[in-house]
Scaffold this active site. Structure first.
Site, PDB file in Angstrom:
ATOM      1  CD  GLU A 140      48.080   2.220 -10.660  1.00  0.00           C
ATOM      2  OE1 GLU A 140      48.892   2.573 -11.541  1.00  0.00           O
ATOM      3  OE2 GLU A 140      46.900   1.886 -10.909  1.00  0.00           O
ATOM      4  N   GLY A 146      44.715  10.738 -19.357  1.00  0.00           N
ATOM      5  CA  GLY A 146      43.595  10.419 -18.485  1.00  0.00           C
ATOM      6  C   GLY A 146      42.362   9.985 -19.241  1.00  0.00           C
ATOM      7  CB  ALA A 158      50.542  12.120 -21.950  1.00  0.00           C
TER       8      ALA A 158
END
Length: 651
Positions: free
Chosen positions: A21, A112, A131
């Site tokens: 990532e 988020g 989500a």
């Protein structure tokens, strides 16, 4: 390729895989540095990378841009984070459209974090609350085109410490259409494995990928564990606390602890690891080395150049050889083509190449200061030639026409290349003849197993006008040789008939047609000519107007010829160099009188392109921080300051 399919392949083969990532840096220099790091870490062998999302403004646009670059330029399978934070449906749809256009097929759907100015998370008007709603929307809009991942929390998250309730939410996200889970970071492997059992017990059957945070420094280790409220095993603190002020010791001990944790995960049958790199390479690389998971380099590529994974490019298998050392530039200059050659270079390709501008990857890299430090202040042709000699010898990491160090492919012709450059023939591209080596060959091999690879000898160089006529006369005496010669104004001379494609690399494989991935042809050469001369002029512009170096390089670009030569008999390994016997560039040691040309030059050191800060403009991205050898320096500063907590992936 969908991530779920990569995970399934790993489980079937029993071979562990890993992924990285990266987060979007705040600064333009940080973005350029990260591109270079992503490129270098590609060699470690990640199955995919993901790039975090920063809601709103320039940084969210940068996420889309970086996904596009990683997917199309570097050929990396990329997963784009997408959050509900600050994202009305229209913005979500625009982001998904950009991902689709980039060829990206994987999305990590997240709620988020709340914006820094707000204590609690709130949905924006017209946006999504959870989500699972985002997952449903992606599935309803794109069907199965995107593989969708979601976040899992073995130890709870910021605004919901109840891990069991979060399990129910995870089940809802999977039922909505998610096909894999990436977890929050953790350090207690027993907690993670017990949580996986709970997931399976309530019917969550999709792959679960553990999120691994390497230990870079003690302070960062404590800070990140505190952010995520993850438990630190007591034994870890016992060995790290005494050396907390010794970064080297912390990194080494931390490596051993994380390796031990990962081994337990792999031994439990979970064969995928996802590393939160924090945009740094060393700590992640150390863990992979400890696990013996880094690619050993024995696998052969499918083609002799790095493939793009951009939309409509995944089947592309033919390219001109001229961009052999500038892959990024070729991808950028052909990105608007409607079709890409597959099987043969013919009517399927567009003849229109993008302009030689300051788009990422096309212009000269680095700042004026960095480039002059790397290449010095040559005052004679011999001093310029010595830079090419140093590059071919492996002592320079790059030249204006070559982004990367010289490769082992030229070892068999290295002495001949060195001899040419010492005599003032500046070689910018080459390949040796290869007569049917196995496709598994460690240097020349590419393509499927049990095949054979062939190459024609190829040479591309800058030639002084005083020796060009003699060189061409010698070429035209040999029917096995073809050439193109062009000057900066585009005056072309060739003995190659209509200038159609001439395959210079090909492979023969059982049950397949002959594959011809590298060619020479006229339209592409003229497009490359523009770029080659532009790079040289950009190099000249790194120097002040009164500098002899600037005047010398500019004169070479104005008066010398770019020539490529193909020896069409692939049995001949060194005959192409016989053309140059007894030839030498004149005036090798002459210094030029700069005063005669000052009137033709602008005042002061100018920039390479349109940037106004003395650096090469590449989408606003400044030059890379490098050491004296041109290598990117790895420090927390080059990664830039992060704008969010990439390892906190709230529902």
């Amino acid at each position: 390729m969908h991530i779920k399919d990569k995970l399934a392949d790993s489980q079937r083969s029993g071979k562990p895989i890993f992924s990285f990532e990266y987060y979007v840096p705040k600064t333009a220099q940080g973005v350029q540095n990260l591109y270079d790091r992503i490129d270098k870490m590609h060699a470690l062998g990640p199955q995919f990378i993901d790039i975090t999302w920063n809601a709103g403004g320039r940084l969210s646009n940068l996420t889309c841009e970086m996904v596009n670059v990683a997917q199309t330029v570097y050929g990396l399978e990329t997963c784009m984070h997408l959050t509900c934070t600050g994202m009305p449906k229209e913005k979500v749809d625009n982001a998904l459209k950009e991902a689709y256009k980039a060829g990206c097929q994987n999305i990590l759907a997240l709620r988020g974090d709340p914006p820094r100015e707000k204590e609690k998370w709130e949905a924006v008007s017209g946006g999504f609350h959870y989500a699972k709603d985002l997952v449903k929307h992606i599935r309803a809009t794109y069907g199965d085109y995107f593989d969708i991942g979601v976040a899992g929390y073995p130890e709870g998250c910021d605004d919901q410490p109840d891990a069991d309730l979060l399990l129910e939410h995870l089940k809802e996200k999977v039922d909505a259409g998610a096909s894999f889970v990436i977890t929050q970071m953790f350090y207690d492997v027993d907690i993670f494995l017990e949580w996986v059992k709970k997931c399976r017990a309530i019917g969550i059957t999709v792959p679960i990928i553990p999120g691994i945070m390497p230990i870079h420094t003690y302070a960062a280790f404590i800070r990140r564990a505190t952010w995520t409220k993850c438990k630190i095993p007591e034994r870890w603190m016992e060995v790290l606390e005494p050396v907390k002020n010794d970064d080297v010791a912390v990194r080494e001990i931390g490596k051993d602890l994380v390796v031990e944790m990962c081994r337990k995960i792999l031994d439990a049958g979970i064969l995928q690891l996802h590393f939160y790199t924090m945009n740094l390479a060393a700590a992640t690389r150390m863990v992979l080395e400890g696990l013996d998971l880094i690619s050993d380099g024995t696998s052969t590529p499918s083609l002799p150049w790095r493939q793009s994974l951009g939309l409509n490019r995944k089947e592309e298998n033919v390219r001109p050889i001229f961009w052999k050392n500038r892959n990024k530039s070729y991808v950028q200059r052909t990105q608007d083509w409607d079709e890409f050659p597959n099987g043969r270079w013919g009517d399927s390709r567009s003849p229109a190449y993008g302009e030689v501008d300051n788009t990422y990857g096309i212009g000269l890299r680095g700042t004026n200061e960095q480039n002059t430090k790397l290449w010095g202040y040559p005052k004679t042709i011999r001093e310029i030639a010595s830079l090419f000699v140093k590059y071919v010898s492996g002592g320079l990491s790059s030249l204006p026409w070559s982004d990367s160090p010289i490769t082992a492919e030229v070892d068999v012709i290295k002495d001949s290349l060195l001899d040419l450059n010492r005599r003032g023939f500046l070689t910018i591209n080459s390949q040796p003849a290869v007569n049917g080596v196995k496709s598994s060959h460690p240097v020349y091999g590419w393509g499927p197993k049990n095949g054979y690879v062939y190459q024609k000898a190829y040479l591309e160089l800058l030639v002084h006008p005083n020796v060009l006529e003699e060189l061409i006369a010698r070429i035209e005496q040999n029917p096995d040789l073809t050439y193109y010669s062009v000057d900066a104004a585009g005056n072309l001379k060739t003995n190659s008939g209509d200038g159609g494609p001439n395959a210079v690399t090909w492979g023969v494989y059982p049950g397949k047609e002959i594959v011809q991935p590298t060619i020479v042809e006229s339209i592409s050469f003229l497009a490359w000519k523009d770029e080659a001369y532009r790079l040289g002029k950009d190099w000249a512009s790194c120097y002040a107007s009164a500098s002899p170096s600037r005047h010398l390089i500019k004169k070479i670009m104005d008066t010398w010829f770019l020539v490529n030569i193909v020896h069409n008999d692939f049995h001949e390994s060194h005959a192409i160099f016989d053309l140059f016997k007894g030839l030498e560039v004149p005036e090798l040691d002459d210094e030029l009188d700069v005063s005669e040309s000052l009137g033709d030059l602008t005042d002061g050191p100018v920039t390479n392109g349109n940037s106004k800060n003395g650096v090469n403009g590449t989408n606003g991205v400044s030059g890379v921080a490098r050491d004296v050898n041109g290598n990117v320096e790895e420090t927390d500063k080059t990664a830039a300051v992060q704008t969010s907590r990439p390892e906190v992936m709230n529902n």
